[in-house]
Design a protein around this motif. Structure first.
Motif, PDB file in Angstrom:
ATOM      1  N   TYR A 100       0.738  -1.030   0.096  1.00 33.87           N
ATOM      2  CA  TYR A 100       0.057   0.175  -0.166  1.00 33.87           C
ATOM      3  C   TYR A 100       0.756   1.348   0.031  1.00 33.87           C
ATOM      4  CZ  TYR A 100      -4.179  -2.835   0.928  1.00 33.87           C
ATOM      5  OH  TYR A 100      -5.432  -3.590   0.769  1.00 33.87           O
ATOM      6  N   GLU A 101       1.945   1.249   0.763  1.00 37.03           N
ATOM      7  CA  GLU A 101       3.087   2.446   0.927  1.00 37.03           C
ATOM      8  C   GLU A 101       3.190   2.834  -0.486  1.00 37.03           C
ATOM      9  OE1 GLU A 101       5.863   1.827   3.784  1.00 37.03           O
ATOM     10  OE2 GLU A 101       4.439   1.528   5.295  1.00 37.03           O
ATOM     11  N   GLN A 102       3.936   1.691  -1.161  1.00 35.08           N
ATOM     12  CA  GLN A 102       4.420   1.828  -2.572  1.00 35.08           C
ATOM     13  C   GLN A 102       3.408   2.404  -3.551  1.00 35.08           C
ATOM     14  OE1 GLN A 102       7.471   1.686  -4.010  1.00 35.08           O
ATOM     15  NE2 GLN A 102       8.326   1.246  -1.892  1.00 35.08           N
ATOM     16  N   VAL A 103       2.005   1.886  -3.543  1.00 38.09           N
ATOM     17  CA  VAL A 103       0.908   2.531  -4.046  1.00 38.09           C
ATOM     18  C   VAL A 103       0.662   3.782  -4.087  1.00 38.09           C
ATOM     19  CG1 VAL A 103      -1.358   2.011  -4.968  1.00 38.09           C
ATOM     20  CG2 VAL A 103       0.052   0.056  -4.482  1.00 38.09           C
ATOM     21  N   ASN A 104       0.828   4.128  -2.600  1.00 40.18           N
ATOM     22  CA  ASN A 104       0.437   5.380  -2.193  1.00 40.18           C
ATOM     23  C   ASN A 104       1.327   6.696  -2.804  1.00 40.18           C
ATOM     24  OD1 ASN A 104      -0.929   7.293  -1.145  1.00 40.18           O
ATOM     25  ND2 ASN A 104      -0.370   7.001   0.953  1.00 40.18           N
ATOM     26  N   LYS A 105       2.720   6.038  -2.846  1.00 34.20           N
ATOM     27  CA  LYS A 105       3.808   7.138  -3.417  1.00 34.20           C
ATOM     28  C   LYS A 105       3.794   7.074  -4.886  1.00 34.20           C
ATOM     29  CE  LYS A 105       7.486   5.839  -0.223  1.00 34.20           C
ATOM     30  NZ  LYS A 105       8.466   4.740  -0.217  1.00 34.20           N
ATOM     31  N   SER A 106       3.288   6.065  -5.566  1.00 32.70           N
ATOM     32  CA  SER A 106       3.538   6.010  -6.909  1.00 32.70           C
ATOM     33  C   SER A 106       2.344   7.034  -7.556  1.00 32.70           C
ATOM     34  CB  SER A 106       3.025   4.587  -7.534  1.00 32.70           C
ATOM     35  OG  SER A 106       3.993   3.707  -6.964  1.00 32.70           O
ATOM     36  N   TYR A 107       1.251   7.068  -6.982  1.00 31.12           N
ATOM     37  CA  TYR A 107      -0.008   7.930  -7.385  1.00 31.12           C
ATOM     38  C   TYR A 107      -0.219   9.069  -6.706  1.00 31.12           C
ATOM     39  CZ  TYR A 107      -1.028   3.896 -10.589  1.00 31.12           C
ATOM     40  OH  TYR A 107      -0.986   2.825 -11.417  1.00 31.12           O
ATOM     41  N   PRO A 108      -0.669  10.573  -7.157  1.00 36.06           N
ATOM     42  CA  PRO A 108      -0.696  11.511  -6.785  1.00 36.06           C
ATOM     43  C   PRO A 108      -2.154  11.512  -6.105  1.00 36.06           C
ATOM     44  CG  PRO A 108      -1.138  11.907  -8.927  1.00 36.06           C
ATOM     45  CD  PRO A 108      -0.605  10.352  -8.743  1.00 36.06           C
ATOM     46  N   GLY A 109      -2.336  12.295  -5.015  1.00 35.23           N
ATOM     47  CA  GLY A 109      -3.794  12.429  -4.575  1.00 35.23           C
ATOM     48  C   GLY A 109      -3.678  11.864  -3.090  1.00 35.23           C
ATOM     49  N   THR A 110      -4.813  12.295  -2.477  1.00 35.89           N
ATOM     50  CA  THR A 110      -5.108  12.180  -1.128  1.00 35.89           C
ATOM     51  C   THR A 110      -5.632  10.707  -0.629  1.00 35.89           C
ATOM     52  OG1 THR A 110      -6.940  13.495  -1.283  1.00 35.89           O
ATOM     53  CG2 THR A 110      -4.983  14.683  -0.297  1.00 35.89           C
TER      54      THR A 110
END
Ligand code: DMJ
Length: 441
Positions: free
Chosen positions: A307-317
């Motif tokens: 999840y952390e990697q996904v979060n870093k890969s895409y912009p947005g909150t």
């Protein structure tokens, strides 16, 4: 495929093509060589039709002129009209690795079927430079994505991959060894050195939630400021890089390296199969990222770090979990950088090669599923179309069908589902009689 009438019609039509003219301002020497010259000679080898031999020679003679430069390095984006006028030409100072490094098979085969060594001589001069400088690059064993043909300097640039813009330089090494009937060890040396580096710096194990022990080819990106040995592998996976499993399997077989390499080959093939099988429509996209295992031996699934990697890969909150859902990401994939499927052959090519080498029938079953998914989503009433977003629930199509769909992708599907006699690579390599052409000197 039994399409004999269509074949004859195409050969007749070929007579009408005048390869000494073109409406293009600039000719891409690499694409013309691999798609046109390679296609014509393969058709000649299969049919023995002399029209194909004459036309191969006509086209080869034209392409040969691209090597008419002061240092004998080819002009790869070639102004044909200027060349016809006899204007001086010179190789460029920045050319793509794949474009200069993968002309060997076609030029060698042309020398073999015409008994004229000049085509082979032209590419051998290039490959000798590759060998001279192979261990001098910032990632010794591999060459950067771009090289300076004008200065015959293949070491100065940075950035290393076996994906787009570099790929077939490596793929051609074991194939060229076979093309020369195993009679010339240089291509084995080039291959073995490059493979050693790939195993150390390019291939990596991704973290998977089902415990799959697989490999992907990543890449080394560098700004040239740091020693490459300090850089970690970027986990970018390209569909183009899926040829690697087949290449390593062929190399393992022909160079008797099964013990060291066959397991790596299988894991690479499994990597691309995994990418197909986990995607929502069963088709691997053009480019994606996965999460690398911190330890390639002990690699437990960690949902939070995905999840952390996904979060870093895409912009947005949104949270990583929400983003994974929004972008249809299977567990383990942290980003889909390019959602297209452009009808590429590399994954099925590797599955086909591994099937031929191991005889593992489950590979055919899995190829059949790939085939069904691809056909279902790409078929139109006149042809097959590349997909703009192969993860979408109803993938939109591009108005485009690359020639490699018929020349490569569909051919491999055809070969894996038909049951011709097994090609024995052992016999092929050892039978130098089949290759009367030998390197001069
Ligand atoms: C093909 O045209 C060739 O195989 C090339 O070497 C790499 N990519 C395409 C197919 O994807």
């Amino acid at each position: 495929m039994g399409l004999r009438e269509e074949f004859s019609e195409a050969v007749r039509a070929l007579n009408e093509i005048d390869f000494s003219t073109s409406t293009l301002e600039e000719i891409n020497v690499f694409e013309t060589t691999i798609r046109y010259l390679g296609g014509l000679m393969a058709a000649y080898d299969l049919s023995g039709d002399l029209t194909l031999l004459y036309k191969s020679r006509e086209l080869g003679d034209m392409l040969y002129k691209a090597f008419d430069t002061p240092n004998r390095m080819p002009v790869l984006r070639w102004d044909l009209k200027a060349a016809i006028k006899g204007e001086p030409q010179e190789a460029a100072d920045s050319v793509l690795l794949a474009e200069i490094g993968s002309l060997t098979l076609e030029f060698t085969r042309l020398s073999q079927i015409t008994q004229d060594p000049k085509y082979y001589d032209a590419i051998q001069r290039v490959m000798d430079i590759f060998e001279e400088q192979q261990m001098e690059t910032t990632l010794p064993g591999m060459w950067p994505i771009a090289v300076n043909a004008k200065a015959r300097n293949f070491v100065s640039y940075t950035g290393f991959t076996i994906g787009g813009m570099a790929d077939s330089t490596y793929e051609y090494l074991p194939k060229q060894y076979m093309m020369l009937g195993g009679a010339w060890p240089q291509y084995r040396r080039l291959y073995e050195k490059s493979l050693k580096t790939m195993k150390r710096s390019i291939f990596y194990r991704p973290m998977t939630n089902d415990g799959s022990d697989i490999l992907f080819p990543g890449q080394i990106t560098s700004d040239g400021q740091q020693p490459v040995s300090n850089l970690t592998t970027d986990t970018q996976v390209q569909h183009l890089g899926c040829f690697a499993g087949g290449m390593v399997a062929v190399g393992a077989k022909i160079f008797r390296r099964e013990a060291q390499d066959m397991d790596v080959a299988k894991k690479l093939v499994e990597g691309c199969l995994w990418a197909y099988e986990k995607m929502p429509n069963g088709i691997m996209p053009e480019i994606l990222h996965t999460v690398q295992c911190p330890d390639p031996i002990e690699c437990d699934w960690n949902e939070m770090s995905w999840y952390e990697q996904v979060n870093k890969s895409y912009p947005g909150t949104d949270s990583g979990k929400e983003k994974a859902k929004k972008y249809h990401l299977p567990r383990g994939v942290s980003k889909v950088d390019d959602t297209r499927y452009v009808l590429r052959p590399e994954a099925i090519e590797s599955v086909f090669i591994l099937y031929r080498i191991t005889g593992d029938a489950s590979l055919r079953e899995r190829a059949w599923t790939m085939f069904e998914n691809i056909i279902k989503l790409t078929k139109t009433n006149i042809a097959h179309a590349g997909l703009i977003d192969c993860l979408a629930s109803e993938p939109p199509k591009n108005d485009r069908m690359e020639s490699f769909w018929l020349a490569e992708t569909l051919k491999y599907f055809y070969l894996i589902f038909s049951e011709p006699s097994m090609i024995s690579l052992d016999e092929y390599v050892l039978n130098t009689e089949a290759h009367p052409f030998k390197r001069p000197g």
